[in-house]
Design a protein around this motif. Structure first.
Motif, PDB file in Angstrom:
ATOM      1  N   PHE A  46      22.848 -13.109   7.973  1.00 19.75           N
ATOM      2  CA  PHE A  46      21.543 -13.581   7.515  1.00 19.75           C
ATOM      3  C   PHE A  46      21.714 -14.669   6.466  1.00 19.75           C
ATOM      4  O   PHE A  46      22.662 -14.644   5.680  1.00 19.75           O
ATOM      5  N   ASN A  47      20.788 -15.603   6.447  1.00 16.79           N
ATOM      6  CA  ASN A  47      20.778 -16.699   5.475  1.00 16.79           C
ATOM      7  C   ASN A  47      22.132 -17.378   5.334  1.00 16.79           C
ATOM      8  O   ASN A  47      22.647 -17.509   4.219  1.00 16.79           O
ATOM      9  N   LYS A  97      24.519 -13.032   4.045  1.00 14.14           N
ATOM     10  CA  LYS A  97      24.866 -11.613   4.189  1.00 14.14           C
ATOM     11  C   LYS A  97      25.327 -11.346   5.602  1.00 14.14           C
ATOM     12  O   LYS A  97      24.576 -11.521   6.559  1.00 14.14           O
ATOM     13  N   ALA A 108      25.640  -8.964   8.081  1.00  7.82           N
ATOM     14  CA  ALA A 108      25.079  -7.627   8.268  1.00  7.82           C
ATOM     15  C   ALA A 108      25.736  -6.887   9.424  1.00  7.82           C
ATOM     16  O   ALA A 108      25.830  -5.664   9.403  1.00  7.82           O
ATOM     17  N   GLY A 153      25.729   4.297   4.653  1.00  7.62           N
ATOM     18  CA  GLY A 153      25.084   3.997   3.373  1.00  7.62           C
ATOM     19  C   GLY A 153      23.982   2.965   3.514  1.00  7.62           C
ATOM     20  O   GLY A 153      23.815   2.335   4.559  1.00  7.62           O
ATOM     21  N   GLY A 206      22.191  -0.333   3.542  1.00  2.00           N
ATOM     22  CA  GLY A 206      22.672  -1.697   3.773  1.00  2.00           C
ATOM     23  C   GLY A 206      23.897  -1.757   4.670  1.00  2.00           C
ATOM     24  O   GLY A 206      24.532  -2.797   4.794  1.00  2.00           O
ATOM     25  N   GLY A 217      23.965  -1.697   7.793  1.00  2.00           N
ATOM     26  CA  GLY A 217      23.693  -2.482   8.996  1.00  2.00           C
ATOM     27  C   GLY A 217      23.099  -1.668  10.136  1.00  2.00           C
ATOM     28  O   GLY A 217      23.031  -2.140  11.272  1.00  2.00           O
ATOM     29  N   LYS A 218      22.637  -0.463   9.828  1.00  2.00           N
ATOM     30  CA  LYS A 218      22.102   0.412  10.880  1.00  2.00           C
ATOM     31  C   LYS A 218      20.850  -0.192  11.517  1.00  2.00           C
ATOM     32  O   LYS A 218      20.777  -0.329  12.740  1.00  2.00           O
ATOM     33  N   SER A 219      19.892  -0.552  10.667  1.00  2.00           N
ATOM     34  CA  SER A 219      18.655  -1.145  11.207  1.00  2.00           C
ATOM     35  C   SER A 219      18.957  -2.463  11.893  1.00  2.00           C
ATOM     36  O   SER A 219      18.360  -2.792  12.928  1.00  2.00           O
ATOM     37  N   THR A 220      19.889  -3.217  11.319  1.00  2.00           N
ATOM     38  CA  THR A 220      20.240  -4.506  11.911  1.00  2.00           C
ATOM     39  C   THR A 220      20.779  -4.315  13.323  1.00  2.00           C
ATOM     40  O   THR A 220      20.464  -5.088  14.226  1.00  2.00           O
ATOM     41  N   TRP A 256      15.736 -10.875  16.606  1.00  2.00           N
ATOM     42  CA  TRP A 256      16.276 -12.230  16.444  1.00  2.00           C
ATOM     43  C   TRP A 256      17.551 -12.299  17.268  1.00  2.00           C
ATOM     44  O   TRP A 256      18.091 -11.262  17.662  1.00  2.00           O
TER      45      TRP A 256
END
Ligand SMILES: Nc1ncnc2c1ncn2[C@@H]1O[C@H](COP(=O)(O)OP(=O)(O)O)[C@@H](O)[C@H]1O
Ligand SMILES: [Mg+2]
Lengths: 314, 264
Positions: free
Chosen positions: B11-12, B19, B21, B40, B42, B44-47, B56
Motif C-alpha cells: 500500500f502507498n 506498507k 501488507a 496479530g 496488521g 495482513g489477514k483482511s488484506t 483492489w
C-alpha cells in the motif's frame, strides 16, 4: 405606505386567480424534481448537470417544434439530449475519477455553449401556441394542469415499476451501499451512469414542457433548477410524512415529490401576491432548502453533541 | 478450490506510508476446507481476503478460484464465485432497502440484472422459510428496512445473503467481532451450521484463538504478510491455546508478552 393601506391593497380574488397558474407551473417543476429524486435520494449524489440539461431540453423542444416536428416527438428527442448530458457527467465521474459534483458542474458549464448552439446562437426563442400545436400552454391553464398531471402520474407509475425491477433495485443498492453492491456483483459505475442519464432525461423532458407552457426557451431558464428540485423533493417528503406518516410508500413518496413542486410554486404565488420583492425569491428558496437539509443533522445533534455536553457541564 | 500463488501487495508505494501488507503469500484450499485464520493486528489477514475478493488488484502473483484465473477480474466480476461477510455489520446490507429486497439482491449475485421484478412472490416464500431457520423472528419483518435491525440481526442477514446463492468460497472477516458476546456466539454457531450444511469452502478470520481451534478443519497463522503456520486434520483437533502461543513465539511472531495480540 402604512400597514393598513398595505393590507387594503391586497386583493384575495387576485390571489385565487393566480393559484391555478402556480399549480400548472408547479407540476412541471415537480416532474423535474422526479428526475432530481433519482440522483439526490436514490444514487446519493447532488448532480448539478440539471441546471444545464433543463435548458437543453427546452432548447431542443423549441427548435424541433419550430422545424415542424410534432410536440411529442420533440419532447422525446429532448429527453434523449438530457440522457446524453447525464451520460457525459456519469463518464466524467466514473471513468475519469472526477468527483460527482464537479463532473456535474463541468457538464452544466459546457451545456451553456451547447444550448446556445442549439438555439442558433440566440439567447431566447419564442414558440407561439397560435402558430404551433403545443401539448400545453399558459393560455389554457386547466388543460395545462390536466396534461401535466397525466404526464406526471404516468412518470410516477413508470418510476415505481422500474425501481422495483432487478436493474432499478441495483441502482438503489448502489446509492445505498456501494461496497455491498460490488460484493454482490453489481457494476456500480454502470449503475451511476445509468441513474445520472435517466435523471437528466426526465429533467430535460420537464424543460421541454416548460418552454411550451411559457411559449419560449431562454438560455438562463435552468438557472437554479437544482435548488428548486431539491426544494420540491424536501417539501414533498415533509408533506407526505405529515399526511401519510408510516404509510408513505415509494409510490406515495414519488407522488408527493410532484406535489412538493406544486406547493413550492403556490408559495411563490403567495410571496408575489404579498408584494415581496421577487428578486429575493432565490434567497428565500435557498434559506428554506438549507433549513430542511439541516433538519436531520440538527436532530442528531439534539441527541448527542459536544455543545450539549458543554451545556450540561455548565 | 482456491489457489493463491505468491501474492504480494504494497500500500502507498513510494511514500513514507509504504506498507508491504502481503509478502509472497501462497495458500491452497481443497474443496470443503474450512480454514480459520489468526495472526496479530496488521498481519495482513483482511488484506488477504480483500485480495481474493478483488477490492483492489494485487501487485504480484496469481489467484485461482474453482479453476478460473480471477487475478485480473474486478470485484463485481468475481462476485458470482464469492460470498462475503464483513467485520462491520453495517457494511453487508443496504439499510434503506427492505429485508426481502436485500435478500433478492443477494440471490442475484453475479447475474445480469434486467427488467424482471426485483423480488418475486415465490422468492418471498423461500426467504420466509430461510429466515425462519435463523430463529431470530426475522421472517415476520421481511418488508422492514434493514437499517431498523440490530447489528447481530444484520450480520445474520448478511451471512444468509452470502450463501443464498451458493458460493464457491465463503469469506468471513471477524464477522462476529463487533457483536456482544451472546450474539457473537449465536452468529458463529449459525456460520458453522451453514458451512457444514453446504460443505462450503471457507476462510474465516477470527481474533479469538478458542474459536479458531474449535471451528474448521484447518488453521493458519499469519505474520508480516505471509503464512507462518498451517495445521490441519487430527493435529488441529488436538491443538491447545498454549501450543498456539508457543508456536507463534517460535516462528518469530511479534507477540508482545501474552496472547493479547491474538485474543481480545
Ligand atoms: N487499503 C489500505 N490502504 C493502506 N494500508 C492498508 C490498507 N489495508 C490494509 N493496510 C495496511 O496493511 C496492513 C495489514 O492490514 P490488515 O490486513 O487489515 O491486517 P489484519 O491482519 O489486522 O486484518 C496494516 O498495516 C494496514 O494498516
Ligand atoms: Mg482485519
Amino acid at each position: 405606505m402604512t400597514i393598513t393601506s398595505y393590507f387594503a391593497s391586497l386583493n384575495v380574488l387576485k390571489l385565487l386567480r393566480n393559484m391555478p397558474g402556480g399549480v400548472s407551473q408547479g407540476i412541471i417543476w415537480g416532474i423535474m424534481a422526479l428526475g432530481i429524486y433519482i440522483t439526490f435520494r436514490l444514487l446519493d449524489v447532488a448532480d448539478l448537470t440539471v441546471d444545464g440539461s433543463f435548458t437543453t431540453g427546452g432548447a431542443v423542444t423549441v427548435m424541433l417544434i419550430l422545424a415542424g416536428w410534432p410536440a411529442w416527438a420533440a419532447l422525446l428527442v429532448a429527453m434523449l439530449a438530457g440522457i446524453l448530458a447525464g451520460f457525459v457527467t456519469g463518464m466524467l465521474h466514473t471513468k475519469l475519477g472526477i468527483p460527482a459534483i464537479l463532473a456535474g458542474i463541468l457538464t452544466q458549464f459546457s451545456l451553456y455553449s451547447v444550448n446556445l448552439h442549439i438555439m442558433g446562437m440566440a439567447a431566447n426563442k419564442a414558440v407561439s401556441v397560435d402558430k404551433y400545436h403545443l401539448l400545453l400552454s399558459s393560455r389554457n391553464i386547466p388543460s395545462a394542469i390536466l396534461t401535466g398531471a397525466v404526464i406526471a402520474l404516468a412518470l410516477v407509475s413508470v418510476f415505481y415499476w422500474y425501481f422495483g425491477t432487478e436493474q432499478g433495485s441495483a441502482i438503489r443498492a448502489t446509492g445505498n451501499n456501494p461496497a455491498m453492491s460490488r460484493a454482490l456483483g453489481i457494476n456500480i459505475d454502470n449503475m451511476k451512469v445509468l441513474g445520472l442519464s435517466l435523471s437528466n432525461g426526465i429533467v430535460a423532458l420537464s424543460g421541454g414542457l416548460l418552454v411550451q407552457y411559457q411559449g419560449f426557451a431562454d438560455i438562463n431558464m435552468g438557472r437554479g433548477a437544482i435548488v428548486i428540485g431539491l426544494a420540491a423533493v424536501i417539501i414533498g417528503e415533509v408533506v407526505g410524512n405529515a399526511i401519510l406518516g408510516k404509510r408513505l410508500n415509494f409510490y406515495g413518496t414519488l407522488t408527493f415529490t410532484v406535489i412538493g413542486g406544486i406547493v413550492y410554486y403556490l408559495v411563490i404565488v403567495i410571496v408575489l401576491w404579498l408584494k415581496l420583492n421577487s428578486n429575493d425569491l432565490k434567497l428565500f428558496t435557498a434559506i428554506v432548502v438549507a433549513l430542511f437539509l439541516a433538519v436531520p443533522y440538527l436532530r442528531s445533534q439534539q441527541k448527542s453533541s459536544f455543545a450539549k455536553l458543554r451545556k450540561k457541564g455548565g | 478450490m482456491l489457489k493463491l500463488e505468491n501474492i504480494s501487495k504494497t500500500f502507498n508505494p513510494g511514500t513514507i506510508n509504504e506498507k508491504k501488507a502481503l509478502n509472497g503469500l501462497s495458500l491452497h484450499l481443497k474443496p470443503g476446507d474450512f480454514v480459520t485464520v489468526i495472526g496479530g493486528n496488521g498481519a495482513g489477514k483482511s488484506t488477504m481476503l480483500n485480495a481474493v475478493a478483488g477490492v483492489w488488484p494485487v501487485d504480484e502473483g496469481r489467484i485461482i478460484l474453482d479453476g478460473h484465473d480471477i487475478t485480473a477480474l474486478p470485484e463485481y466480476k468475481r462476485a458470482h464465485l464469492i460470498g462475503r461477510v464483513f467485520q462491520d455489520p453495517m457494511m453487508g446490507t443496504a439499510p434503506n432497502m427492505q429485508l426481502e429486497e436485500n435478500l433478492a439482491l443477494a440471490a442475484r449475485r453475479g447475474r445480469p440484472r434486467g427488467l424482471k421484478w426485483g423480488v418475486t412472490n415465490s422468492e418471498r416464500e423461500e426467504y420466509h422459510e430461510r429466515l425462519k431457520i435463523l430463529g431470530l423472528g426475522l421472517e415476520d419483518r421481511m418488508t422492514s428496512k434493514v437499517g431498523l435491525l440490530s447489528g447481530g440481526q444484520r450480520q445474520a442477514v448478511t451471512l444468509l445473503m452470502a450463501v443464498l446463492r451458493e458460493p464457491k468460497l465463503l469469506l468471513l472477516d471477524e464477522h462476529t467481532a463487533a457483536l456482544d458476546p451472546g450474539t457473537a456466539a449465536k452468529v458463529l454457531e449459525l456460520s458453522d451450521q451453514i458451512v457444514q450444511e453446504h460443505n462450503l469452502t471457507t476462510l474465516m478470520i477470527t481474533h479469538n484463538m478458542k474459536d479458531a481451534i474449535r471451528h474448521g478443519n484447518r488453521l493458519i497463522m499469519m505474520n508480516e504478510g505471509h503464512i507462518i503456520l498451517d495445521i490441519e486434520g487430527e493435529e488441529k483437533k488436538k491443538l491447545t491455546k498454549q501450543q498456539l502461543i508457543d508456536m507463534f513465539a517460535q516462528k518469530g511472531g511479534s507477540i508482545d508478552s501474552d496472547e493479547t495480540l491474538l485474543t481480545k
